[in-house]
Write an enzyme that holds these catalytic residues in place. Structure first.
Site, PDB file in Angstrom:
ATOM      1  N   TYR A   4       3.487   9.614   0.961  1.00 13.94           N
ATOM      2  CA  TYR A   4       4.203   8.969   1.882  1.00 13.94           C
ATOM      3  C   TYR A   4       5.638   9.688   1.707  1.00 13.94           C
ATOM      4  O   TYR A   4       6.717   9.191   2.399  1.00 13.94           O
ATOM      5  CB  TYR A   4       4.078   7.626   1.962  1.00 13.94           C
ATOM      6  CG  TYR A   4       2.580   7.238   2.211  1.00 13.94           C
ATOM      7  CD1 TYR A   4       2.044   8.063   3.115  1.00 13.94           C
ATOM      8  CD2 TYR A   4       2.215   5.867   2.067  1.00 13.94           C
ATOM      9  CE1 TYR A   4       0.528   7.654   3.324  1.00 13.94           C
ATOM     10  CE2 TYR A   4       0.921   5.339   2.305  1.00 13.94           C
ATOM     11  CZ  TYR A   4       0.182   6.363   3.121  1.00 13.94           C
ATOM     12  OH  TYR A   4      -1.097   6.132   3.398  1.00 13.94           O
TER      13      TYR A   4
ATOM     14  N   LYS B 222      -1.849   6.193  -4.322  1.00 13.99           N
ATOM     15  CA  LYS B 222      -2.942   7.265  -3.925  1.00 13.99           C
ATOM     16  C   LYS B 222      -2.686   8.773  -4.507  1.00 13.99           C
ATOM     17  O   LYS B 222      -1.722   9.160  -4.447  1.00 13.99           O
ATOM     18  CB  LYS B 222      -3.363   7.254  -2.547  1.00 13.99           C
ATOM     19  CG  LYS B 222      -3.207   5.897  -2.062  1.00 13.99           C
ATOM     20  CD  LYS B 222      -3.641   5.765  -0.466  1.00 13.99           C
ATOM     21  CE  LYS B 222      -3.507   4.915   0.247  1.00 13.99           C
ATOM     22  NZ  LYS B 222      -2.039   4.642   0.812  1.00 13.99           N
TER      23      LYS B 222
ATOM     24  N   ASP C 296       0.735  -1.124   0.172  1.00 10.21           N
ATOM     25  CA  ASP C 296      -0.010   0.127   0.099  1.00 10.21           C
ATOM     26  C   ASP C 296       0.890   1.340  -0.007  1.00 10.21           C
ATOM     27  O   ASP C 296       1.445   1.478   1.122  1.00 10.21           O
ATOM     28  CB  ASP C 296      -0.865  -0.215   1.163  1.00 10.21           C
ATOM     29  CG  ASP C 296      -1.618   1.299   1.401  1.00 10.21           C
ATOM     30  OD1 ASP C 296      -2.731   1.074   0.579  1.00 10.21           O
ATOM     31  OD2 ASP C 296      -1.553   2.013   2.050  1.00 10.21           O
TER      32      ASP C 296
ATOM     33  N   HIS D  10      -7.224   9.579  -2.314  1.00 11.35           N
ATOM     34  CA  HIS D  10      -6.513   9.563  -1.051  1.00 11.35           C
ATOM     35  C   HIS D  10      -7.609  10.141   0.018  1.00 11.35           C
ATOM     36  O   HIS D  10      -7.702   9.355   1.011  1.00 11.35           O
ATOM     37  CB  HIS D  10      -5.227  10.345  -0.851  1.00 11.35           C
ATOM     38  CG  HIS D  10      -4.393   9.538   0.324  1.00 11.35           C
ATOM     39  ND1 HIS D  10      -2.964   9.434   0.261  1.00 11.35           N
ATOM     40  CD2 HIS D  10      -4.782   9.153   1.612  1.00 11.35           C
ATOM     41  CE1 HIS D  10      -2.469   8.950   1.461  1.00 11.35           C
ATOM     42  NE2 HIS D  10      -3.581   8.837   2.263  1.00 11.35           N
TER      43      HIS D  10
HETATM   44  N1  LIG Z   1      -5.618   5.805   3.267  1.00 14.52           N
HETATM   45  C1  LIG Z   1      -5.489   6.567   4.085  1.00 14.52           C
HETATM   46  O1  LIG Z   1      -5.638   7.820   4.302  1.00 14.52           O
HETATM   47  C2  LIG Z   1      -4.322   6.062   5.010  1.00 14.52           C
HETATM   48  C3  LIG Z   1      -4.302   6.592   6.520  1.00 14.52           C
HETATM   49  C4  LIG Z   1      -3.432   5.939   7.493  1.00 14.52           C
HETATM   50  C5  LIG Z   1      -2.568   5.070   7.079  1.00 14.52           C
HETATM   51  N2  LIG Z   1      -2.737   4.398   5.702  1.00 14.52           N
HETATM   52  C6  LIG Z   1      -2.005   3.178   5.307  1.00 14.52           C
HETATM   53  O2  LIG Z   1      -2.266   2.005   6.570  1.00 14.52           O
HETATM   54  C7  LIG Z   1      -0.788   1.556   6.869  1.00 14.52           C
HETATM   55  C8  LIG Z   1      -0.926   1.158   8.199  1.00 14.52           C
HETATM   56  O3  LIG Z   1      -1.404   2.095   9.139  1.00 14.52           O
HETATM   57  P1  LIG Z   1      -0.468   2.730  10.390  1.00 14.52           P
HETATM   58  O4  LIG Z   1       0.925   2.226   9.638  1.00 14.52           O
HETATM   59  O5  LIG Z   1      -0.834   3.885  10.703  1.00 14.52           O
HETATM   60  O6  LIG Z   1      -0.739   1.557  11.488  1.00 14.52           O
HETATM   61  P2  LIG Z   1      -0.876  -0.050  12.051  1.00 14.52           P
HETATM   62  O7  LIG Z   1      -0.383  -0.892  10.874  1.00 14.52           O
HETATM   63  O8  LIG Z   1      -2.145  -0.040  12.723  1.00 14.52           O
HETATM   64  O9  LIG Z   1       0.414   0.217  13.191  1.00 14.52           O
HETATM   65  C9  LIG Z   1       1.771   0.249  12.537  1.00 14.52           C
HETATM   66  C10 LIG Z   1       2.525  -0.146  14.070  1.00 14.52           C
HETATM   67  O10 LIG Z   1       2.357  -1.121  14.651  1.00 14.52           O
HETATM   68  C11 LIG Z   1       3.317  -1.856  15.277  1.00 14.52           C
HETATM   69  N3  LIG Z   1       3.362  -3.342  14.679  1.00 14.52           N
HETATM   70  C12 LIG Z   1       2.828  -3.677  13.488  1.00 14.52           C
HETATM   71  N4  LIG Z   1       2.859  -5.106  13.588  1.00 14.52           N
HETATM   72  C13 LIG Z   1       3.188  -5.550  14.752  1.00 14.52           C
HETATM   73  C14 LIG Z   1       3.505  -6.685  15.301  1.00 14.52           C
HETATM   74  N5  LIG Z   1       3.274  -7.968  14.808  1.00 14.52           N
HETATM   75  N6  LIG Z   1       3.925  -6.660  16.699  1.00 14.52           N
HETATM   76  C15 LIG Z   1       4.027  -5.646  17.498  1.00 14.52           C
HETATM   77  N7  LIG Z   1       3.709  -4.371  16.722  1.00 14.52           N
HETATM   78  C16 LIG Z   1       3.432  -4.376  15.625  1.00 14.52           C
HETATM   79  C17 LIG Z   1       4.656  -1.222  14.756  1.00 14.52           C
HETATM   80  O11 LIG Z   1       5.282  -0.528  15.697  1.00 14.52           O
HETATM   81  P3  LIG Z   1       6.744  -0.651  16.224  1.00 14.52           P
HETATM   82  O12 LIG Z   1       7.722  -0.334  15.082  1.00 14.52           O
HETATM   83  O13 LIG Z   1       6.861   0.276  17.290  1.00 14.52           O
HETATM   84  O14 LIG Z   1       6.789  -2.138  16.299  1.00 14.52           O
HETATM   85  C18 LIG Z   1       4.051  -0.429  13.435  1.00 14.52           C
HETATM   86  O15 LIG Z   1       4.763   0.922  13.499  1.00 14.52           O
HETATM   87  C19 LIG Z   1       0.008   2.762   6.503  1.00 14.52           C
HETATM   88  O16 LIG Z   1       1.344   2.435   6.671  1.00 14.52           O
HETATM   89  C20 LIG Z   1      -0.462   3.295   5.178  1.00 14.52           C
HETATM   90  O17 LIG Z   1       0.172   2.463   4.248  1.00 14.52           O
HETATM   91  C21 LIG Z   1      -3.750   4.880   4.886  1.00 14.52           C
END
Ligand SMILES: NC(=O)c1ccc[n+]([C@@H]2O[C@H](COP(=O)([O-])OP(=O)(O)OC[C@H]3O[C@@H](n4cnc5c(N)ncnc54)[C@H](OP(=O)(O)O)[C@@H]3O)[C@@H](O)[C@H]2O)c1
Length: 339
Positions: free
Chosen positions: A63, A91, A58, A124
């Site tokens: 980004y 996006k 994604d 987006h």
């Molecule tokens: N369309 C949109 O508007 C939008 C908005 C937000 C996000 N996104 C997309 O969604 C993706 C995911 O969202 P996000 O990055 O905000 O949040 P997320 O995936 O809910 O959380 C990511 C964090 O969770 C921890 N983590 C991940 N896997 C783990 C595991 N197995 N065990 C322990 N901790 C774990 C890591 O922290 P640590 O590094 O501290 O371990 C990581 O930095 C983004 O990267 C982006 O591609 C899209």
């Protein structure tokens, strides 16, 4: 291509059938660096993730790392990963909604990602209100507007053209609401295949999720773990932490996994496509393994369904268009498009 010891066969990962008949891998890797992880770290995570069996990445121009990710994708394809096995999303950012900007901006993402086509291109946010990446949530664009459907459809017509041109296989929306999507479904020539949205155990959006399912739009879930590393600007005192929830922690303890893995398992099993982010190999491997290991019990699924806190983390304040407005206006909570 050599396979690593922690390789998970991509063919064993659940897939989601889209309304076009195409299949999307049912879990992907997020690439938003959350102001914490550099482009090089994110690119390295994409490289490692493809090596261990991820096939869905994604991405987004905002980004700021698509050119780094592109080098990794090109190397993976050169190294033997079939292009058609990969599912690459990008996006369109908010300052590029103008009709003349959509196609060039998509071409820019394609060039950065070193691809001939994208599997999915999303608008987006449904608001054209520009704000610089990383700005404070108090910042407002002077030209900010509410959602204006006629304008969104001008952008959407260009998105449809991208499909006609073969630059993009599917188009979709992100951060939409049911009232807005109803209008898009009414007027689109090519309907959205996907809506990308915030989804985690403390923010299940059940009504909207069912609306998408009944409309043949696949939900892709961002922040599936409750985004514990999200930028400080996206934190408010009311926010809750999914991975600290006693129900999630109890299931995790019983299964001998991190609570994050339970969140990912729940998401895959519920039918959304989670896109968890991590730069740590052990974490992104556990997240992919969550998608292929034995499912949660019905009782565990019911218990997680019961912990929804309606806790939206990514509130979108920078898109507000009036003074003294509440972020809830962005999400059409009264069932109508807020103006
Ligand atoms: N369309 C949109 O508007 C939008 C908005 C937000 C996000 N996104 C997309 O969604 C993706 C995911 O969202 P996000 O990055 O905000 O949040 P997320 O995936 O809910 O959380 C990511 C964090 O969770 C921890 N983590 C991940 N896997 C783990 C595991 N197995 N065990 C322990 N901790 C774990 C890591 O922290 P640590 O590094 O501290 O371990 C990581 O930095 C983004 O990267 C982006 O591609 C899209």
């Amino acid at each position: 291509m050599l396979t690593s010891h922690d390789f998970i066969d991509p063919h064993s990962v659940p897939r989601r059938r889209l309304h076009t008949g195409a299949f999307m891998p049912g879990i992907g890797l997020g690439t938003f660096g959350s102001d914490r992880f550099s482009a090089a770290e994110i690119a390295a995570s994409v490289e490692g993730a493809i090596e261990v069996g991820y096939r869905h990445i994604d991405c987004a121009s905002v980004y700021g790392n698509e050119d780094s990710v592109g080098g990794v994708l090109a190397a993976a394809i050169r190294g033997g990963v079939p292009r058609e096995e990969l599912w690459i999303t990008s996006k369109l950012w908010n300052d590029k909604h103008a009709e003349a900007d959509v196609i060039p901006q998509c071409r820019k993402s394609l060039a950065d990602l070193q691809l001939d086509y994208l599997d999915l291109y999303l608008v987006h946010w449904p608001f054209p209100n520009f704000h610089p990446p990383g700005c404070s949530v108090e910042s407002r664009s002077p030209g900010a507007r509410p959602y204006i459907h006629a304008n969104f459809m001008k952008t959407w017509r260009q998105m449809e053209k991208l499909v006609d041109l073969g630059l993009v296989r599917h188009i979709g929306t992100s951060n939409m609401t049911a009232p807005k999507l109803r209008l898009v479904l009414r007027d689109a020539r090519i309907k959205p295949a996907v809506n990308e949205m915030e989804l985690h155990p403390h923010f299940q959006q059940t009504g909207f999720f069912e609306f998408l399912r009944s409309s043949g739009i696949q939900a892709v879930g961002f922040c599936p773990i409750g985004s514990p590393t999200r930028p400080d600007r996206d934190r408010t005192p009311e926010d809750t932490a999914d991975i600290e929830d006693p129900v999630i922690a109890e299931i995790a303890g019983r299964l001998g996994v991190h609570p994050a893995v339970v969140c990912v398992k729940w998401a895959v099993q519920r039918g959304q496509t989670p896109i968890p982010q991590s730069i740590r190999r052990n974490e992104y491997v556990s997240n992919l393994r969550a998608a292929v290991s034995p499912p949660l019990s019905d009782a565990d699924m019911r218990a997680i369904a019961g912990i929804d806190r309606n806790c939206r983390l990514i509130k979108g304040q920078v898109f507000l268009w009036k003074e003294n407005q509440s972020w809830e206006d962005l999400w059409d909570l009264k069932g109508e498009i807020a103006q």
